[in-house]
Design an enzyme around this catalytic site. Sequence first.
Site, PDB file in Angstrom:
ATOM      1  N   GLU A 141       0.536  -1.396   0.113  1.00 31.93           N
ATOM      2  CA  GLU A 141       0.415  -0.270  -0.268  1.00 31.93           C
ATOM      3  C   GLU A 141       0.838   0.962  -0.015  1.00 31.93           C
ATOM      4  O   GLU A 141       1.561   1.632   0.514  1.00 31.93           O
ATOM      5  CB  GLU A 141      -0.953  -0.016   1.332  1.00 31.93           C
ATOM      6  CG  GLU A 141      -1.561   1.200   0.800  1.00 31.93           C
ATOM      7  CD  GLU A 141      -2.108   1.604   2.696  1.00 31.93           C
ATOM      8  OE1 GLU A 141      -2.934   2.563   2.506  1.00 31.93           O
ATOM      9  OE2 GLU A 141      -2.555   0.761   3.663  1.00 31.93           O
ATOM     10  N   ASP A 207       9.559   4.516  15.799  1.00 29.86           N
ATOM     11  CA  ASP A 207       9.555   6.660  15.608  1.00 29.86           C
ATOM     12  C   ASP A 207       9.953   7.088  16.886  1.00 29.86           C
ATOM     13  O   ASP A 207       9.401   7.031  17.968  1.00 29.86           O
ATOM     14  CB  ASP A 207       8.036   6.329  15.110  1.00 29.86           C
ATOM     15  CG  ASP A 207       7.761   8.387  14.725  1.00 29.86           C
ATOM     16  OD1 ASP A 207       9.058   8.962  14.934  1.00 29.86           O
ATOM     17  OD2 ASP A 207       7.034   8.914  15.072  1.00 29.86           O
ATOM     18  N   ASP A 209      10.419  11.420  18.205  1.00 30.06           N
ATOM     19  CA  ASP A 209      10.566  12.484  17.825  1.00 30.06           C
ATOM     20  C   ASP A 209      10.873  13.107  18.831  1.00 30.06           C
ATOM     21  O   ASP A 209      10.480  12.915  19.771  1.00 30.06           O
ATOM     22  CB  ASP A 209       8.432  13.049  17.465  1.00 30.06           C
ATOM     23  CG  ASP A 209       8.132  13.777  16.964  1.00 30.06           C
ATOM     24  OD1 ASP A 209       8.765  15.078  17.466  1.00 30.06           O
ATOM     25  OD2 ASP A 209       6.773  13.472  16.622  1.00 30.06           O
ATOM     26  N   CYS A 219      16.828  23.782  25.434  1.00 30.76           N
ATOM     27  CA  CYS A 219      17.147  24.347  24.111  1.00 30.76           C
ATOM     28  C   CYS A 219      16.308  25.194  23.807  1.00 30.76           C
ATOM     29  O   CYS A 219      15.980  25.348  22.827  1.00 30.76           O
ATOM     30  CB  CYS A 219      18.316  24.186  23.248  1.00 30.76           C
ATOM     31  SG  CYS A 219      17.472  22.316  22.620  1.00 30.76           S
ATOM     32  N   CYS A 220      15.109  24.076  22.927  1.00 30.96           N
ATOM     33  CA  CYS A 220      14.657  23.981  21.987  1.00 30.96           C
ATOM     34  C   CYS A 220      13.397  23.536  22.599  1.00 30.96           C
ATOM     35  O   CYS A 220      12.955  22.536  23.386  1.00 30.96           O
ATOM     36  CB  CYS A 220      14.223  23.416  20.735  1.00 30.96           C
ATOM     37  SG  CYS A 220      15.878  24.387  19.999  1.00 30.96           S
ATOM     38  N   CYS A 226      17.636  22.168  17.557  1.00 32.86           N
ATOM     39  CA  CYS A 226      18.914  22.109  17.206  1.00 32.86           C
ATOM     40  C   CYS A 226      19.720  21.415  17.335  1.00 32.86           C
ATOM     41  O   CYS A 226      19.397  20.389  17.606  1.00 32.86           O
ATOM     42  CB  CYS A 226      19.283  24.184  18.321  1.00 32.86           C
ATOM     43  SG  CYS A 226      19.857  22.973  19.815  1.00 32.86           S
ATOM     44  N   CYS A 229      19.922  19.523  20.888  1.00 30.99           N
ATOM     45  CA  CYS A 229      19.242  18.567  21.598  1.00 30.99           C
ATOM     46  C   CYS A 229      18.915  17.300  20.572  1.00 30.99           C
ATOM     47  O   CYS A 229      18.619  16.810  20.959  1.00 30.99           O
ATOM     48  CB  CYS A 229      17.714  19.359  21.700  1.00 30.99           C
ATOM     49  SG  CYS A 229      16.823  20.498  20.246  1.00 30.99           S
ATOM     50  N   ARG A 260      12.728  16.944  10.217  1.00 29.29           N
ATOM     51  CA  ARG A 260      12.432  17.977  10.510  1.00 29.29           C
ATOM     52  C   ARG A 260      12.884  17.872  12.168  1.00 29.29           C
ATOM     53  O   ARG A 260      13.500  17.982  12.920  1.00 29.29           O
ATOM     54  CB  ARG A 260      11.116  18.063  10.867  1.00 29.29           C
ATOM     55  CG  ARG A 260      10.712  19.908  11.947  1.00 29.29           C
ATOM     56  CD  ARG A 260       9.211  20.219  11.714  1.00 29.29           C
ATOM     57  NE  ARG A 260       8.966  21.503  10.805  1.00 29.29           N
ATOM     58  CZ  ARG A 260       8.081  21.771  11.586  1.00 29.29           C
ATOM     59  NH1 ARG A 260       7.143  21.699  11.349  1.00 29.29           N
ATOM     60  NH2 ARG A 260       8.167  22.895   9.863  1.00 29.29           N
ATOM     61  N   LEU A 418       3.776   5.119   7.290  1.00 26.72           N
ATOM     62  CA  LEU A 418       4.925   6.035   7.568  1.00 26.72           C
ATOM     63  C   LEU A 418       5.666   6.972   6.586  1.00 26.72           C
ATOM     64  O   LEU A 418       5.530   5.942   5.625  1.00 26.72           O
ATOM     65  CB  LEU A 418       6.025   4.750   8.593  1.00 26.72           C
ATOM     66  CG  LEU A 418       7.150   6.117   9.239  1.00 26.72           C
ATOM     67  CD1 LEU A 418       6.484   6.367  10.257  1.00 26.72           C
ATOM     68  CD2 LEU A 418       8.117   4.738   9.799  1.00 26.72           C
TER      69      LEU A 418
END
Length: 546
Positions: A141, A207, A209, A219-220, A226, A229, A260, A418
Amino acid sequence: MPHPVSPEVSTPEQEDGGLPDASENEEGQQGDEVASAGEDQMDIESPPMPVVVKEEVRLDDMFDDDDDDDDDDEYGEFPESSVPEIKPEGAQDAPIVTAPSARYSDPEIMYAFYQRLFPFRYLFQWLNHSPSPTNDFGHREFAFTLQNDAYLRYQAFPTADLLRKEILRLNPSRFEIGPVYNTNPRDRKTLRKASHFRPVAKELVFDIDLTDYDEIRTCCDKANICRKCWTFVTMAIKVVDAALRDDFGFQHILWVYSGRRGAHAWVCDKRAREMDDPKRKAIAGYLEVVKGGAQSGKKVNVKRPLHPHLSRSLDILKDHFQSDILEVQDPWRDPTRSDRLLHLLPDRALNDSLRKKWDSSPLRPSTSKWADIDALAKAGASRSLDAKALLEAKQDVVLEYTYPRLDVEVSKKLIHLLKSPFVVHPGTGRVCVPIDPRRLEEFDPLSVPTVTELLGEIDQWGAVGTNGEVAAGDAGGGGEESKAGVARRVQDYEKTRLKPFVDYFKGFVVGLMRDEKGGVGVDGRKIKREKTEEEEDNGGEDRMEF
């Protein structure tokens, strides 16, 4: 012959990780995903495409780009206003000019990326596990997110050429990869019962994240990242990769940057692909150590003596804890954050002494506060202190601040989709490139090329007079001499910073197919493996365009 069916249309709910699983009704039947994309929702009709498993197919013939226009009929009818037409042969050599304000997901940009840079050939070989088409790919798929945010599920293609043509027609902003089904996903509505349509194989996926680290990274937060991290992702990959290889014996593990703020793992071994949901859930549970939300109490509760996996993980993470956590993140400098550390220590009298010391020096760095624990313990701050309990509590602190925080729901089910490697993240424009686990410390997510940068590099290559060709044997230009002594055409990805990532993926796929030799596909048929071009070492002209 089955009647044409409409592709499923829905709206993706997650930006960076996997997509929602297909729902199931009370009878266990898989429900259809239906959602709206506004008043301009496209109604796209695509006929089912039967899979033909071929025993004798040459790789060059499979990827010949000189297709007849009549082949487009296999894709059904599409509104011309919504889907761009495939450009004539040779059009890919025209310069791509993008305005500085252009969005990364602009149709013109995405079309040029798919036409000139996306490695369809190696994606096919990766999912097919053989150069010759099998149901490992044909029953797989694919789900497309279109430019108007419409979401098309249950798409399937017999060959890489047909997948490429469909993507050039639809020009999606991204696409996801799902499981291999027991029948062609396009034919599911022709079955007498929906329960007869079921997934039979898919890579075991994980995964990571960075939003799951928001409570401990200083830091973020949210979607921002950044280099400081990103080390959380580096630590997670080291721990998970070691466990998958050493504890479960998996060999073919593909790590991919999400574009990202995270990374995905695809465990591609045949044994992993064929695991059912209970086995996937068991492995996910094995790797889940940090549990609980941001407001929960103690997040690490492990038994003693420590499992060998946790002992190995502490060995991997101890240096990272000292440098990346205590020194770089400095998580307990703020008094409100240092209270969290005190809540994780077992002795009240010791905690009172530490709090008094830290209150007298509010901005004391985390390295000093961590050292204060042993210093005051040795100084007799608590007469009832249990040294063993303190050591175990400190180990739990290290795990809470360094151990991988996985979205385990992504790993538990075969039907989870995914994001594909090498797609473009619409928010950052960065390509979802593979990560070499042997060179983790060198990977910098902020230096991953964007789609507009890559297209600009192609144009710059042509501007210096190379015209896409190099002299035979010219090491400086990346030329490769064929047996006839004629220089081959340099493919567009080789002109850009995408080249090392495609080359790594190519090597990964070659290794996977080599180990699949003599294996059996998910359709039950023995895979007839042909030699790859690299193994034949013919150096001939590559007929497949990216």
